[in-house]
Design a protein around this motif. Structure first.
Motif, PDB file in Angstrom:
ATOM      1  N   VAL A  82       0.859  -1.177   0.000  1.00 52.99           N
ATOM      2  CA  VAL A  82       0.000   0.000   0.000  1.00 52.99           C
ATOM      3  C   VAL A  82       0.897   1.229   0.000  1.00 52.99           C
ATOM      4  CG1 VAL A  82      -1.777   1.276   1.244  1.00 52.99           C
ATOM      5  CG2 VAL A  82      -1.827  -1.223   1.211  1.00 52.99           C
ATOM      6  N   THR A  83       0.785   2.046  -1.040  1.00 49.59           N
ATOM      7  CA  THR A  83       1.661   3.210  -1.170  1.00 49.59           C
ATOM      8  C   THR A  83       1.031   4.483  -0.624  1.00 49.59           C
ATOM      9  OG1 THR A  83       0.863   3.677  -3.412  1.00 49.59           O
ATOM     10  CG2 THR A  83       2.770   2.216  -3.197  1.00 49.59           C
ATOM     11  N   GLN A  84      -0.293   4.504  -0.528  1.00 56.17           N
ATOM     12  CA  GLN A  84      -0.963   5.724  -0.070  1.00 56.17           C
ATOM     13  C   GLN A  84      -2.380   5.385   0.371  1.00 56.17           C
ATOM     14  OE1 GLN A  84      -1.288   8.704  -3.141  1.00 56.17           O
ATOM     15  NE2 GLN A  84      -1.959  10.324  -1.755  1.00 56.17           N
ATOM     16  N   ILE A  85      -2.839   5.996   1.470  1.00 60.48           N
ATOM     17  CA  ILE A  85      -4.234   5.930   1.884  1.00 60.48           C
ATOM     18  C   ILE A  85      -4.735   7.361   2.019  1.00 60.48           C
ATOM     19  CG2 ILE A  85      -5.850   5.310   3.722  1.00 60.48           C
ATOM     20  CD1 ILE A  85      -4.189   2.834   4.262  1.00 60.48           C
ATOM     21  N   THR A  86      -5.829   7.668   1.324  1.00 61.53           N
ATOM     22  CA  THR A  86      -6.400   9.010   1.368  1.00 61.53           C
ATOM     23  C   THR A  86      -7.836   8.936   1.866  1.00 61.53           C
ATOM     24  OG1 THR A  86      -7.106   8.842  -0.943  1.00 61.53           O
ATOM     25  CG2 THR A  86      -4.951   9.841  -0.517  1.00 61.53           C
ATOM     26  N   THR A  87      -8.309  10.030   2.441  1.00 64.56           N
ATOM     27  CA  THR A  87      -9.692  10.132   2.909  1.00 64.56           C
ATOM     28  C   THR A  87     -10.446  11.086   1.995  1.00 64.56           C
ATOM     29  OG1 THR A  87      -9.019   9.737   5.189  1.00 64.56           O
ATOM     30  CG2 THR A  87     -11.183  10.744   4.845  1.00 64.56           C
ATOM     31  N   ALA A  88     -11.571  10.621   1.448  1.00 60.82           N
ATOM     32  CA  ALA A  88     -12.324  11.408   0.482  1.00 60.82           C
ATOM     33  C   ALA A  88     -12.999  12.602   1.149  1.00 60.82           C
ATOM     34  CB  ALA A  88     -13.374  10.530  -0.189  1.00 60.82           C
ATOM     35  N   PRO A  89     -12.769  13.820   0.643  1.00 57.05           N
ATOM     36  CA  PRO A  89     -13.514  14.974   1.157  1.00 57.05           C
ATOM     37  C   PRO A  89     -14.946  14.963   0.641  1.00 57.05           C
ATOM     38  CG  PRO A  89     -12.133  15.645  -0.665  1.00 57.05           C
ATOM     39  CD  PRO A  89     -11.824  14.191  -0.416  1.00 57.05           C
ATOM     40  N   LEU A 127      -9.452   5.536   0.402  1.00 55.12           N
ATOM     41  CA  LEU A 127      -8.927   4.868  -0.788  1.00 55.12           C
ATOM     42  C   LEU A 127      -7.507   4.412  -0.512  1.00 55.12           C
ATOM     43  CD1 LEU A 127      -9.356   4.378  -3.986  1.00 55.12           C
ATOM     44  CD2 LEU A 127      -7.898   6.415  -4.214  1.00 55.12           C
ATOM     45  N   ALA A 128      -7.210   3.136  -0.835  1.00 57.42           N
ATOM     46  CA  ALA A 128      -5.854   2.601  -0.718  1.00 57.42           C
ATOM     47  C   ALA A 128      -5.276   2.423  -2.118  1.00 57.42           C
ATOM     48  CB  ALA A 128      -5.858   1.271   0.027  1.00 57.42           C
ATOM     49  N   VAL A 129      -4.168   3.106  -2.388  1.00 60.01           N
ATOM     50  CA  VAL A 129      -3.448   2.978  -3.653  1.00 60.01           C
ATOM     51  C   VAL A 129      -2.337   1.956  -3.445  1.00 60.01           C
ATOM     52  CG1 VAL A 129      -2.120   4.200  -5.410  1.00 60.01           C
ATOM     53  CG2 VAL A 129      -3.941   5.394  -4.176  1.00 60.01           C
ATOM     54  N   HIS A 130      -2.243   0.993  -4.348  1.00 58.57           N
ATOM     55  CA  HIS A 130      -1.275  -0.091  -4.212  1.00 58.57           C
ATOM     56  C   HIS A 130      -0.148   0.016  -5.225  1.00 58.57           C
ATOM     57  CE1 HIS A 130      -4.598  -1.749  -1.904  1.00 58.57           C
ATOM     58  NE2 HIS A 130      -3.808  -2.702  -1.461  1.00 58.57           N
ATOM     59  N   GLY A 131       1.005  -0.518  -4.844  1.00 57.71           N
ATOM     60  CA  GLY A 131       2.143  -0.607  -5.737  1.00 57.71           C
ATOM     61  C   GLY A 131       2.112  -1.889  -6.551  1.00 57.71           C
ATOM     62  N   ALA A 132       3.281  -2.282  -7.055  1.00 65.87           N
ATOM     63  CA  ALA A 132       3.370  -3.425  -7.962  1.00 65.87           C
ATOM     64  C   ALA A 132       3.263  -4.750  -7.207  1.00 65.87           C
ATOM     65  CB  ALA A 132       4.689  -3.368  -8.722  1.00 65.87           C
ATOM     66  N   GLY A 133       2.807  -5.785  -7.912  1.00 62.58           N
ATOM     67  CA  GLY A 133       2.708  -7.115  -7.328  1.00 62.58           C
ATOM     68  C   GLY A 133       1.684  -7.962  -8.031  1.00 62.58           C
ATOM     69  N   VAL A 184      -8.302   0.441  -4.047  1.00 58.97           N
ATOM     70  CA  VAL A 184      -9.314  -0.176  -3.184  1.00 58.97           C
ATOM     71  C   VAL A 184     -10.026   0.929  -2.426  1.00 58.97           C
ATOM     72  CG1 VAL A 184      -9.729  -1.740  -1.250  1.00 58.97           C
ATOM     73  CG2 VAL A 184      -7.973  -2.297  -2.948  1.00 58.97           C
ATOM     74  N   TYR A 185     -11.331   1.109  -2.713  1.00 54.80           N
ATOM     75  CA  TYR A 185     -12.119   2.153  -2.042  1.00 54.80           C
ATOM     76  C   TYR A 185     -13.116   1.498  -1.086  1.00 54.80           C
ATOM     77  CZ  TYR A 185     -15.149   6.105  -1.144  1.00 54.80           C
ATOM     78  OH  TYR A 185     -15.876   7.087  -0.515  1.00 54.80           O
ATOM     79  N   VAL A 186     -13.199   2.045   0.139  1.00 55.88           N
ATOM     80  CA  VAL A 186     -14.082   1.470   1.159  1.00 55.88           C
ATOM     81  C   VAL A 186     -15.449   2.143   1.099  1.00 55.88           C
ATOM     82  CG1 VAL A 186     -14.392   0.934   3.589  1.00 55.88           C
ATOM     83  CG2 VAL A 186     -12.082   1.002   2.629  1.00 55.88           C
ATOM     84  N   LEU A 187     -16.446   1.384   0.659  1.00 52.71           N
ATOM     85  CA  LEU A 187     -17.829   1.856   0.641  1.00 52.71           C
ATOM     86  C   LEU A 187     -18.417   1.902   2.043  1.00 52.71           C
ATOM     87  CD1 LEU A 187     -19.050  -0.294  -2.361  1.00 52.71           C
ATOM     88  CD2 LEU A 187     -18.800   2.189  -2.366  1.00 52.71           C
ATOM     89  N   GLY A 188     -18.033   0.953   2.867  1.00 59.65           N
ATOM     90  CA  GLY A 188     -18.545   0.895   4.224  1.00 59.65           C
ATOM     91  C   GLY A 188     -17.780  -0.126   5.042  1.00 59.65           C
TER      92      GLY A 188
END
Length: 327
Positions: free
Chosen positions: A27-34, A246-252, A225-229
């Motif tokens: 996981v390279t980044q986790i952001t919170t949706a405004p 939202l979780a942004v993933h790297g290579a794999g 990967v976005y969390v709906l709930g």
């Protein structure tokens, strides 16, 4: 969430058991949706805010619409508006949405349905709750994803795909702890019904409390990967994630997701919208409802819209289809 489900997931095909040579994506980044508002004033979460465009490619924009429980008279939609140069993918989880375009296309989507509109060369479009839902009020919850089109297809002929929830490819994990709905692309050889111009995979995954999903993922695709709930963790290092993140993933080769043992009462499971695609890697010129490759092409799109070359608003509403035909 009333998206398509089954009484017994153990009758479904299962994901393969991944071996120890599998490379799980970090996981390279986790952001919170405004939060914000769209159309005539319905609430949205801007799921891709804060993520660099090159990490989203071929995706452009994702709004989580709702979840909101409208009182009578409150449900809202969008006014007529143009699109050119990309695709909109609208996934309804709760509620009902009617859509209509200036080419005479239209339809209704409800629980678990997807309306896939390839704007291509351009059209006018409207999305709104049906009159009976405006009168009664009710729960409204959905997603709209924007998918870019490569330069060679920017001016393709517009089309619709009305995908019923029952058409989704369904599978589960080896222990039956999750339901995976494949809307487009494929997961472990299981195909979804959506026909895509750009190679992508879209899934809606429901993970039961305490369960884990090891999801094979094409190495040449990105992974979002976005969390709906609900609440859970992502990655082998178990980074916490919750509703609206939202979780942004790297290579794999695969994704690892786990649902927390304890969930909130109104979100009894971890619900995820998982997206991935082959990057287009072309310049993006984006303004409002138009997504092109250059500023000159954007100017041309606005001139064509103002001149009526993207269509005109029909004098009367077009009757809705039952969603079985591709327009």
């Amino acid at each position: 969430m009333p998206a398509i489900t089954v009484d017994n997931v153990l009758v479904l095909p299962r994901l393969p058991q991944l071996d120890e040579t599998t490379t799980y994506r970090p996981v390279t980044q986790i952001t919170t949706a405004p939060g914000g508002y769209e159309g005539e004033g319905f609430p949205v979460r801007r799921a891709f805010a804060g993520v660099p465009m090159h990490q989203l490619d071929p995706f452009l924009h994702l709004d989580q619409m709702g979840e909101v429980d409208y009182a009578p008279g409150e449900p809202k939609g969008t006014p007529w508006h143009p699109h050119r140069g990309f695709e909109t993918v609208t996934y309804m989880i709760d509620g009902i949405m009617d859509h209509q375009d200036s080419n005479g296309g239209g339809g209704t989507i409800t629980n678990g349905d997807t309306q896939w509109m390839t704007a291509g060369s351009g059209l006018l479009h409207i999305e709104a709750p049906p009159e009976h839902l405006v009168v009664s009020g009710g729960l409204f919850h959905g997603l709209q994803l924007w998918v870019n089109l490569p330069k060679a297809l920017k001016m393709t002929t517009p089309r619709y795909q009305d995908i019923r929830g029952r058409e989704s490819g369904l599978l589960t994990t080896p222990d039956g702890g999750a339901l995976i709905r494949v809307i487009a692309g494929e997961v472990a050889g299981h195909q979804g019904p959506g026909s895509t111009h750009t190679p992508i995979t879209i899934t809606h995954v429901t993970v039961q409390p305490g369960a884990q999903v090891d999801l094979p993922w094409r190495p040449d695709f990105n992974a979002l990967v976005y969390v709906l709930g609900g609440r859970g963790t992502v990655g082998v290092d178990q980074r916490p994630i919750h509703t609206g993140q939202l979780a942004v993933h790297g290579a794999g080769d695969a994704l690892r997701i786990r649902a927390d043992e304890r969930q909130e009462s109104r979100t009894p499971a971890l619900d995820l919208y998982i997206m991935g695609g082959e990057p287009i890697r072309e310049p993006v010129a984006h303004y409002g409802p138009f997504v092109m490759n250059t500023r000159d092409e954007l100017i041309q799109a606005f001139e064509d819209y103002q001149a009526g070359r993207l269509g005109v608003i029909p004098a009367a509403r077009v009757p809705h289809t039952d969603g079985d035909d591709t327009l």
